[in-house]
Design an enzyme around this catalytic site. Structure first.
Site, short mmCIF file in Angstrom:
data_model
loop_
_atom_site.label_atom_id
_atom_site.label_comp_id
_atom_site.label_asym_id
_atom_site.label_seq_id
_atom_site.Cartn_x
_atom_site.Cartn_y
_atom_site.Cartn_z
N GLY A 1 -38.46 -42.53 -5.63
CA GLY A 1 -38.59 -43.80 -4.92
C GLY A 1 -37.27 -44.50 -4.69
O GLY A 1 -36.21 -43.89 -4.77
N HIS B 1 -33.61 -39.63 1.46
CA HIS B 1 -35.01 -39.25 1.19
C HIS B 1 -35.78 -39.05 2.50
O HIS B 1 -36.56 -38.12 2.63
CB HIS B 1 -35.72 -40.36 0.40
P1 AMP Z 1 -34.41 -38.77 -6.22
O1 AMP Z 1 -35.36 -39.82 -5.74
O2 AMP Z 1 -33.04 -39.26 -6.45
O3 AMP Z 1 -34.98 -37.96 -7.35
O4 AMP Z 1 -34.27 -37.73 -5.01
C1 AMP Z 1 -35.38 -37.15 -4.42
C2 AMP Z 1 -34.92 -36.05 -3.48
O5 AMP Z 1 -34.07 -36.61 -2.48
C3 AMP Z 1 -34.11 -34.96 -4.19
O6 AMP Z 1 -34.46 -33.70 -3.65
C4 AMP Z 1 -32.69 -35.35 -3.84
O7 AMP Z 1 -31.79 -34.24 -3.85
C5 AMP Z 1 -32.86 -35.88 -2.44
N1 AMP Z 1 -31.74 -36.76 -2.07
C6 AMP Z 1 -31.28 -37.82 -2.77
N2 AMP Z 1 -30.20 -38.34 -2.15
C7 AMP Z 1 -29.98 -37.61 -1.04
C8 AMP Z 1 -29.01 -37.65 0.01
N3 AMP Z 1 -28.03 -38.55 0.04
N4 AMP Z 1 -29.09 -36.72 1.00
C9 AMP Z 1 -30.07 -35.78 0.97
N5 AMP Z 1 -31.02 -35.69 0.01
C10 AMP Z 1 -30.97 -36.59 -0.98
#
Ligand code: AMP
Length: 282
Positions: free
Chosen positions: A31, A37
């Site tokens: 989230g 995301h």
């Molecule tokens: P998180 O909510 O931080 O657990 O991230 C959820 C998903 O979004 C994971 O697969 C992350 O690698 C991806 N994600 C987070 N930040 C980025 C970004 N800046 N660019 C691409 N994907 C992202």
């Protein structure tokens, strides 16, 4: 867009969706959604007819002194963003349902989880693989999209999916960045204005490393020194690690000119730990 809290309801809907012949594309998140995301949702939509995004701040992937309690939470804002993107289902399970009383089953990927973030966050990846395996069993996706931003997590999830025979295609999504190159992250809101400004050195350093490789430098030690030097230009930066590894095995590479060589860093700005990486020679 449906908002589902119940694990049983989510699984039943997924079974029906599969029976109707539609492919399910899944994006797991914690989230506090940003454009990184949302780019994953765009990719999931291209590969499926029904998209599910989960929002779950997973307690088992946080260490005892980490930021679980203060991790940003914004379910209403997240729901609005996902709806606008055309997501079909937002899955927001409760921690007590995911980890029922007397919970005692964990999924552990060995080797790949030992270095980099695994060295300073010993329980982290076991928490990630456990929750991702559970979410895979509840959401029953055909494809799941993970960001290259968390390169070690991506490699670990790919390996778990292969080793445990999940019939799921794991798709890697490129890193989405702010205008100054800082990788988008839900944790960027913790940064003070000075730290936020300084954090741009990370991408500068990774770019420099990539330029060196493109010019023919192959000595990882030399490239890591250059990365450290550039990051240290910000007085707010405190380096956790700088490493050049094989992107699939997460093993250190002496030769940065090899294919799938990845430069990965973790840097503290104040109390905030930021990670970033670049596939070298690309
Ligand atoms: P998180 O909510 O931080 O657990 O991230 C959820 C998903 O979004 C994971 O697969 C992350 O690698 C991806 N994600 C987070 N930040 C980025 C970004 N800046 N660019 C691409 N994907 C992202």
């Amino acid at each position: 867009m449906k908002i589902i809290e119940s694990l049983h309801e989510m699984q039943q809907l997924s079974l029906q969706t599969r029976q109707s012949g539609r492919r399910i594309g899944f994006v797991p998140t914690m989230g506090a959604l940003h454009d990184g995301h949302l780019s994953l949702l765009d990719i999931a939509k291209k590969h499926s007819e029904a998209t599910v995004m989960s929002i779950f701040v997973n307690p088992t992937q946080f260490g005892p002194n980490e930021d679980f309690n203060k991790y940003p939470r914004d379910t209403d804002g997240d729901t609005a963003k996902a709806r606008q993107k055309g997501c079909d289902v937002i899955f927001v399970p409760k921690a007590d349902d995911i980890y029922q009383e007397n919970y005692c089953t964990y999924v552990k990927v060995e080797k790949l989880t030992e270095g980099l973030c695994g060295a300073s966050r010993p329980e982290h990846f076991q928490g990630v693989t456990t929750v991702v395996a559970k979410l895979f069993n509840i959401v029953l996706p055909h494809v799941a999209v993970f960001g290259q931003k968390d390169a070690q997590q991506l490699a670990v999830v790919k390996r778990m999916t292969r080793d445990l025979n999940f019939p799921i295609d794991i798709i890697a999504a490129p890193i989405v960045r702010e205008a100054d190159g800082l990788a988008m992250s839900s944790r960027n809101v913790y940064l003070s204005p000075e730290e936020r400004k300084g954090a741009a050195v990370i991408f500068k350093a990774l770019n420099k490393a990539n330029e060196m490789v493109k010019k023919g430098v192959r000595d990882s030690a030399k490239i890591c020194s250059a990365i450290r030097e550039t990051i240290s230009l910000s007085p707010f930066a405190r380096i956790d690690y700088v490493s050049i590894v094989d992107a699939d095995e997460m093993t250190e590479l002496k030769d940065a000119g090899k294919s799938r060589a990845l430069a990965a860093v973790a840097v503290y700005f104040g109390k905030t730990r930021l990670i970033d990486n670049i596939l070298l020679g690309t």
